[in-house]
Design a protein around this motif. Sequence first.
Motif, PDB file in Angstrom:
ATOM      1  N   GLU A 119       0.827  -1.205   0.000  1.00 25.03           N
ATOM      2  CA  GLU A 119       0.000   0.000   0.000  1.00 25.03           C
ATOM      3  C   GLU A 119       0.862   1.256   0.000  1.00 25.03           C
ATOM      4  N   ILE A 120       1.978   1.201   0.708  1.00 30.52           N
ATOM      5  CA  ILE A 120       2.896   2.348   0.755  1.00 30.52           C
ATOM      6  C   ILE A 120       3.416   2.680  -0.642  1.00 30.52           C
ATOM      7  N   VAL A 121       3.842   1.666  -1.372  1.00 27.92           N
ATOM      8  CA  VAL A 121       4.441   1.936  -2.683  1.00 27.92           C
ATOM      9  C   VAL A 121       3.412   2.409  -3.703  1.00 27.92           C
ATOM     10  N   ARG A 122       2.136   2.112  -3.489  1.00 24.54           N
ATOM     11  CA  ARG A 122       1.094   2.535  -4.435  1.00 24.54           C
ATOM     12  C   ARG A 122       0.415   3.845  -4.044  1.00 24.54           C
ATOM     13  N   LEU A 123       0.768   4.415  -2.880  1.00 19.59           N
ATOM     14  CA  LEU A 123       0.141   5.671  -2.452  1.00 19.59           C
ATOM     15  C   LEU A 123       0.441   6.784  -3.442  1.00 19.59           C
ATOM     16  N   LYS A 124      -0.590   7.490  -3.827  1.00 24.48           N
ATOM     17  CA  LYS A 124      -0.430   8.605  -4.754  1.00 24.48           C
ATOM     18  C   LYS A 124      -0.652   9.918  -4.012  1.00 24.48           C
ATOM     19  N   LEU A 125      -0.126  10.974  -4.564  1.00 24.80           N
ATOM     20  CA  LEU A 125      -0.301  12.302  -3.966  1.00 24.80           C
ATOM     21  C   LEU A 125      -1.784  12.619  -3.767  1.00 24.80           C
ATOM     22  N   LYS A 126      -2.609  12.242  -4.740  1.00 28.22           N
ATOM     23  CA  LYS A 126      -4.036  12.535  -4.668  1.00 28.22           C
ATOM     24  C   LYS A 126      -4.738  11.759  -3.548  1.00 28.22           C
ATOM     25  N   ASP A 127      -4.084  10.741  -3.005  1.00 28.53           N
ATOM     26  CA  ASP A 127      -4.673   9.932  -1.926  1.00 28.53           C
ATOM     27  C   ASP A 127      -4.570  10.599  -0.561  1.00 28.53           C
ATOM     28  N   ILE A 128      -3.766  11.639  -0.474  1.00 28.69           N
ATOM     29  CA  ILE A 128      -3.580  12.353   0.796  1.00 28.69           C
ATOM     30  C   ILE A 128      -4.562  13.520   0.838  1.00 28.69           C
ATOM     31  N   ASP A 129      -5.522  13.440   1.732  1.00 29.58           N
ATOM     32  CA  ASP A 129      -6.539  14.481   1.860  1.00 29.58           C
ATOM     33  C   ASP A 129      -6.312  15.236   3.167  1.00 29.58           C
ATOM     34  N   SER A 130      -5.577  16.349   3.060  1.00 26.29           N
ATOM     35  CA  SER A 130      -5.219  17.099   4.268  1.00 26.29           C
ATOM     36  C   SER A 130      -6.396  17.903   4.819  1.00 26.29           C
ATOM     37  N   GLU A 131      -7.423  18.137   4.018  1.00 27.69           N
ATOM     38  CA  GLU A 131      -8.611  18.836   4.527  1.00 27.69           C
ATOM     39  C   GLU A 131      -9.437  17.919   5.418  1.00 27.69           C
ATOM     40  N   ARG A 132      -9.641  16.696   4.988  1.00 25.04           N
ATOM     41  CA  ARG A 132     -10.412  15.728   5.776  1.00 25.04           C
ATOM     42  C   ARG A 132      -9.530  14.918   6.713  1.00 25.04           C
ATOM     43  N   TYR A 146       9.163  16.789   4.042  1.00 20.42           N
ATOM     44  CA  TYR A 146       9.741  15.901   3.029  1.00 20.42           C
ATOM     45  C   TYR A 146       9.638  16.536   1.648  1.00 20.42           C
ATOM     46  N   PHE A 147       8.470  17.111   1.333  1.00 21.20           N
ATOM     47  CA  PHE A 147       8.280  17.723   0.017  1.00 21.20           C
ATOM     48  C   PHE A 147       9.124  18.969  -0.170  1.00 21.20           C
ATOM     49  N   LYS A 148       9.369  19.705   0.914  1.00 23.49           N
ATOM     50  CA  LYS A 148      10.194  20.910   0.814  1.00 23.49           C
ATOM     51  C   LYS A 148      11.631  20.571   0.446  1.00 23.49           C
ATOM     52  N   GLN A 149      12.123  19.417   0.936  1.00 21.78           N
ATOM     53  CA  GLN A 149      13.524  19.068   0.686  1.00 21.78           C
ATOM     54  C   GLN A 149      13.689  18.147  -0.513  1.00 21.78           C
ATOM     55  N   TYR A 150      12.636  17.551  -0.990  1.00 18.86           N
ATOM     56  CA  TYR A 150      12.709  16.582  -2.082  1.00 18.86           C
ATOM     57  C   TYR A 150      12.742  17.301  -3.418  1.00 18.86           C
ATOM     58  N   SER A 151      13.755  17.003  -4.200  1.00 19.82           N
ATOM     59  CA  SER A 151      13.846  17.608  -5.520  1.00 19.82           C
ATOM     60  C   SER A 151      14.290  16.544  -6.519  1.00 19.82           C
ATOM     61  N   PRO A 152      13.603  16.354  -7.596  1.00 19.41           N
ATOM     62  CA  PRO A 152      12.361  17.015  -7.975  1.00 19.41           C
ATOM     63  C   PRO A 152      11.181  16.506  -7.142  1.00 19.41           C
ATOM     64  N   ARG A 153      10.192  17.353  -7.038  1.00 20.25           N
ATOM     65  CA  ARG A 153       9.006  17.007  -6.258  1.00 20.25           C
ATOM     66  C   ARG A 153       8.264  15.836  -6.938  1.00 20.25           C
ATOM     67  N   PRO A 154       7.768  14.889  -6.147  1.00 21.75           N
ATOM     68  CA  PRO A 154       7.010  13.775  -6.743  1.00 21.75           C
ATOM     69  C   PRO A 154       5.830  14.294  -7.570  1.00 21.75           C
TER      70      PRO A 154
END
Length: 164
Positions: A14-27, A56-64
């Motif tokens: 599940e970790i390897v298949r997680l997509k950016l769109k799967d993270i819902d920071s509002e809910r 993680y995203f701030k330091q990761y380049s290029p951004r996923p």
Amino acid sequence: MLFTTYSAGLRVSEIVRLKLKDIDSERMQIFIENAKGKKDRYVNLSPVLLDILRGYFKQYSPRPKVYLFESEQTGDAYPIRTVQQIFSNAKRDAGILKEVGIHSLRHSFATHLLDKGTDIRYIKDLLGHFDIRTTERYLHVSKHQLVNIASPLDDLFKSKQIDW
């Protein structure tokens, strides 16, 4: 990856298949799509994990672009074996000698929820199990927990709802 695995009780697949769109920071939820048994589910997004991911995203380049954790070279999701190796390296660096794999983070998630008093039926749903017996086998209940279980009779007596 390891914080995400533990904080949501995820399988390595599940970790390897997680997509950016799967993270819902509002809910404050993570969508787990097409998990084991072709079952979709939502799990809680920890505020601490959200802060870690933002760092993680701030330091990761290029951004996923698609996957939460993707290879810089190919843009593809990391292979399961790579995540297992990351866990092994972290375990070694921490001086942990016990022979455990990344799946132990999922077991720990479930056990720690149970220790906090979370109903096993909710744990079952968070883990994506079809059968409660799978969840029961999964949990490592400590002897300390079992010894400290009070009888309902004791509670009635202490609250003076019964009199001898």
